[in-house]
Design a protein around this motif. Structure first.
Motif, PDB file in Angstrom:
ATOM      1  N   UNK A 286      54.498  34.020 101.281  1.00 17.34           N
ATOM      2  CA  UNK A 286      55.667  34.866 101.554  1.00 17.34           C
ATOM      3  C   UNK A 286      56.554  34.947 100.326  1.00 17.34           C
ATOM      4  N   UNK A 287      56.974  36.153  99.983  1.00 11.61           N
ATOM      5  CA  UNK A 287      57.801  36.349  98.797  1.00 11.61           C
ATOM      6  C   UNK A 287      59.121  35.587  98.928  1.00 11.61           C
ATOM      7  N   UNK A 288      59.612  35.088  97.807  1.00 12.61           N
ATOM      8  CA  UNK A 288      60.888  34.378  97.759  1.00 12.61           C
ATOM      9  C   UNK A 288      61.769  35.062  96.702  1.00 12.61           C
TER      10      UNK A 288
ATOM     11  N   UNK B 140      55.622  22.240  96.637  1.00  9.03           N
ATOM     12  CA  UNK B 140      54.868  23.083  95.712  1.00  9.03           C
ATOM     13  C   UNK B 140      55.609  24.378  95.441  1.00  9.03           C
ATOM     14  N   UNK B 141      56.277  24.916  96.458  1.00  6.86           N
ATOM     15  CA  UNK B 141      57.054  26.138  96.272  1.00  6.86           C
ATOM     16  C   UNK B 141      58.201  25.905  95.298  1.00  6.86           C
ATOM     17  N   UNK B 142      58.874  24.765  95.431  1.00  4.20           N
ATOM     18  CA  UNK B 142      59.940  24.434  94.487  1.00  4.20           C
ATOM     19  C   UNK B 142      59.410  24.401  93.054  1.00  4.20           C
TER      20      UNK B 142
ATOM     21  N   UNK C 244      63.473  34.242  85.663  1.00  2.63           N
ATOM     22  CA  UNK C 244      63.769  34.605  87.053  1.00  2.63           C
ATOM     23  C   UNK C 244      62.900  33.734  87.954  1.00  2.63           C
ATOM     24  N   UNK C 245      63.492  32.925  88.837  1.00  5.09           N
ATOM     25  CA  UNK C 245      62.701  31.999  89.661  1.00  5.09           C
ATOM     26  C   UNK C 245      62.065  32.616  90.903  1.00  5.09           C
ATOM     27  N   UNK C 246      62.304  33.902  91.158  1.00  2.00           N
ATOM     28  CA  UNK C 246      61.752  34.539  92.355  1.00  2.00           C
ATOM     29  C   UNK C 246      60.223  34.534  92.319  1.00  2.00           C
ATOM     30  N   UNK C 247      59.616  34.489  93.509  1.00  2.00           N
ATOM     31  CA  UNK C 247      58.157  34.491  93.625  1.00  2.00           C
ATOM     32  C   UNK C 247      57.693  35.685  94.446  1.00  2.00           C
ATOM     33  N   UNK C 248      56.678  36.361  93.955  1.00  2.00           N
ATOM     34  CA  UNK C 248      56.027  37.394  94.760  1.00  2.00           C
ATOM     35  C   UNK C 248      55.137  36.707  95.789  1.00  2.00           C
ATOM     36  N   UNK C 249      54.690  37.440  96.791  1.00  2.00           N
ATOM     37  CA  UNK C 249      53.890  36.854  97.869  1.00  2.00           C
ATOM     38  C   UNK C 249      52.612  36.227  97.334  1.00  2.00           C
ATOM     39  N   UNK C 250      52.000  36.841  96.306  1.00  2.00           N
ATOM     40  CA  UNK C 250      50.741  36.303  95.790  1.00  2.00           C
ATOM     41  C   UNK C 250      50.936  35.012  94.996  1.00  2.00           C
TER      42      UNK C 250
END
Length: 208
Positions: free
Chosen positions: A161-163, A135-137, A149-155
């Motif tokens: 956890x932020x990526x 799911x994170x992928x 931008x593929x980065x994820x904030x914690x929410x």
């Protein structure tokens, strides 16, 4: 959001270098025809996507395998100012979960079942990958399509956890490592990458 897939010339029809021939100067673009096809497809998208409800000023290109290589090469060609407003950003990853099938290991493209949310497709993986990991992928791929931008904030991250996915550049050469238990950024040099195209026949690993 709209997804547009394209076709382009492959193999010698799209990438055959002819400059060594006596009349090679008559075919200066022969080695780049496949990429020039892609540029024409992007031009079509820019001119026509509005008719489908898309935004011609907000187009993100992405690809897997040869498609990812194309995304890296396209900014080097004759692109218009509008086509390069995003700055030629590049994000690179290494996928490490191994298949449970003999000799496949982390074979080329086995991550696609997770990215496209088809966990039942286990012909390559031999097993269902961890669902939070998968799911994170998917979240990161969608985030990239939406924002560039593929980065994820914690929410937004499924595990809370932020990526932060680092930009890839020739100086730092940082990549995102997709480990099933720990998605994290890393210097490319620390991965000890093997050139599978030249060595897989020596290892009995099957890479496709």
């Amino acid at each position: 959001m709209f997804d547009v897939t394209i076709a382009y010339r492959l193999g010698p029809f799209g990438f055959l270098h002819l400059s060594h021939l006596p009349d090679g100067k008559d075919y200066p673009d022969a080695q780049n025809l496949g990429l020039l096809d892609q540029l024409m497809a992007l031009k079509w998208v820019h001119e026509n996507i509005g008719s489908f409800g898309g935004d011609p000023r907000n187009v993100t290109i992405f690809g897997e395998s040869a498609g990812a290589g194309s995304c890296t090469m396209l900014p080097l060609l004759r692109m218009s100012e509008n086509q390069t407003l995003a700055g030629g950003k590049s994000y690179t990853y290494y996928f490490t979960p191994e298949s449970s099938l003999p000799i496949v290991k982390s074979g080329h493209s086995i991550e696609l079942a997770s990215v496209f949310n088809h966990p039942e497709m286990t012909a390559d993986t031999g097993r269902t990958l961890d669902q939070t990991f998968a799911k994170t992928m998917r979240k990161m791929w969608v985030q990239f399509a939406k924002t560039g931008n593929p980065s994820l904030s914690a929410d937004l991250s499924p595990d809370g956890r932020a990526k932060v996915w680092p930009l890839y550049d020739l100086k730092q050469k940082q990549v995102m490592v997709f480990d099933e238990n720990n998605i994290h950024p890393e210097r490319e040099a620390s991965r000890k990458i093997v050139d599978w195209d030249r060595t897989y026949f020596l290892t009995k690993y099957y890479v496709f």
